[in-house]
Design an enzyme around this catalytic site. Structure first.
Site, short mmCIF file in Angstrom:
data_model
loop_
_atom_site.label_atom_id
_atom_site.label_comp_id
_atom_site.label_asym_id
_atom_site.label_seq_id
_atom_site.Cartn_x
_atom_site.Cartn_y
_atom_site.Cartn_z
N TYR A 22 19.09 16.84 5.82
CA TYR A 22 18.96 15.39 5.61
C TYR A 22 19.00 15.04 4.14
O TYR A 22 18.94 15.92 3.27
CB TYR A 22 17.66 14.89 6.25
N LYS A 136 17.76 21.36 2.02
CA LYS A 136 17.00 20.17 2.44
C LYS A 136 17.05 20.07 3.96
O LYS A 136 17.79 19.26 4.53
CB LYS A 136 17.54 18.91 1.75
N GLU A 169 6.08 23.04 -6.11
CA GLU A 169 6.40 21.61 -6.14
C GLU A 169 5.41 20.87 -5.26
O GLU A 169 4.44 21.45 -4.78
CB GLU A 169 7.85 21.37 -5.69
N LEU A 193 13.09 22.74 -3.92
CA LEU A 193 14.25 21.89 -3.64
C LEU A 193 14.86 21.45 -4.97
O LEU A 193 14.12 21.03 -5.87
CB LEU A 193 13.81 20.66 -2.85
N1 PLP Z 1 10.65 18.54 -3.24
C1 PLP Z 1 10.58 18.34 -1.92
C2 PLP Z 1 10.00 19.41 -1.06
C3 PLP Z 1 11.04 17.14 -1.36
O1 PLP Z 1 10.99 16.95 -0.03
C4 PLP Z 1 11.57 16.14 -2.20
C5 PLP Z 1 12.06 14.87 -1.67
O2 PLP Z 1 11.89 14.54 -0.54
C6 PLP Z 1 11.60 16.37 -3.59
C7 PLP Z 1 11.15 17.60 -4.07
C8 PLP Z 1 12.15 15.36 -4.53
O3 PLP Z 1 13.54 15.36 -4.43
P1 PLP Z 1 14.42 14.08 -4.77
O4 PLP Z 1 14.21 13.79 -6.22
O5 PLP Z 1 15.81 14.53 -4.48
O6 PLP Z 1 13.94 12.98 -3.90
#
Ligand code: PLP
Length: 276
Positions: A22, A136, A169, A193
């Site tokens: 997603y 993701k 994270e 991620l």
């Molecule tokens: N880390 C995780 C596990 C996430 O699910 C997300 C976003 O949903 C992020 C980091 C932040 O990513 P982004 O900046 O692409 O929203």
């Protein structure tokens, strides 16, 4: 079509196995922000789990859905599943058509408004997710459990700690430290991620002349750092002032975080003007 009218087979592999990937994209003034990087990440996620879907077509459909929705401020959610097939662990052979979902959710203002000034509190939670957090995938049970644990402790977000003590994270955000004016970013690997906002943040640091150190922060570093902040599609750049009830730095949002939040918004304003 209205979201309530959408029907998905119970045999869809996302329902059975979480076999889907997603994206969430922020919409500002009716436009999808960082659209290209989000589509590139979707393409990569699909490739990693070997779902064959046409991301250019999905991108075009997203544009159409967004403009028809009339939503100015909100989020786009895109999910691509391996499709519906009799329940077997192995991928369907021959493959079945992937199921694609695109919907738009309006946002009523900045959901983190109240925390921008005083900062967020986090709870450290063991990171027991799988070994491919760089994909993701919709398999978010461990993230949901961590987020719920944080909520139950009165915290905004969970800060995930790997078995070796590394701060990986947040449950749905990327985490950065600040020490002596330098930003500390976790190097990309399979444990985190590749956040789209994270990548933008690194670029904004470069442009602002803020030095970035790629370093795996340890839980023990949390008592030494001056600032901590989160980034994400909806959280943007969010100061963290407490972890496990202990203050980070002075216990107030720090100057580097404030500067980077401003840089984010200046970049956003430039982009809005550019795409007018
Ligand atoms: N880390 C995780 C596990 C996430 O699910 C997300 C976003 O949903 C992020 C980091 C932040 O990513 P982004 O900046 O692409 O929203």
């Amino acid at each position: 079509m209205p979201l309530d009218d959408v029907r998905v087979s119970v045999l869809d592999r996302a329902f059975m196995f979480g076999d889907a990937v997603y994206e969430v994209i922020r919409v500002y003034s009716g436009r999808a922000f960082l659209r290209g990087p989000h589509m590139d990440r979707l393409r990569r996620s699909l490739k990693e789990i070997r779902i064959n879907a046409d991301v250019d077509r999905i991108d075009a459909r997203m544009g159409e859905t967004l403009s028809r929705s009339g939503v100015a401020e909100g989020m786009v959610y895109i999910q691509v599943t391996r499709g519906a097939a009799p329940r077997r662990h192995q991928f369907p052979d021959p493959p079945v058509p992937p199921n694609e979902l695109i919907y738009i959710e309006p946002l009523d203002g900045d959901p983190y408004d109240h925390l921008r000034e005083n900062g967020a509190s986090l709870l450290t939670v063991p990171d027991f997710r799988w070994g491919r957090c760089d994909i993701k995938s919709v398999n978010l049970l461990a993230n949901c459990m961590a987020a719920q644990q944080a909520k139950a402790a009165g915290c905004l977000e969970a800060l995930l700690i790997a078995e070796d003590g590394t701060v990986t994270e947040g449950s749905h955000t990327s985490a950065f430290g600040v020490k002596d004016g330098k930003v500390i970013a976790s190097p990309l690997d399979e444990r985190i991620l590749p956040g789209i906002t994270r990548a933008l943040m690194l670029e904004l640091c470069r442009r602002a002349g803020v030095e970035v150190v790629q370093h795996r922060m340890q839980q023990s570093d949390l008592t030494q750092i001056d600032e901590l902040f989160l980034t994400g599609t909806t959280s943007e750049v969010l100061p963290v002032t407490k972890v496990d009830d202990k203050p980070i730095g002075t216990g107030r949002p720090g100057p580097v975080t404030a500067r980077l939040y401003e840089a984010y918004h200046a970049h956003l304003q430039d982009w809005l003007k550019e795409s007018d």
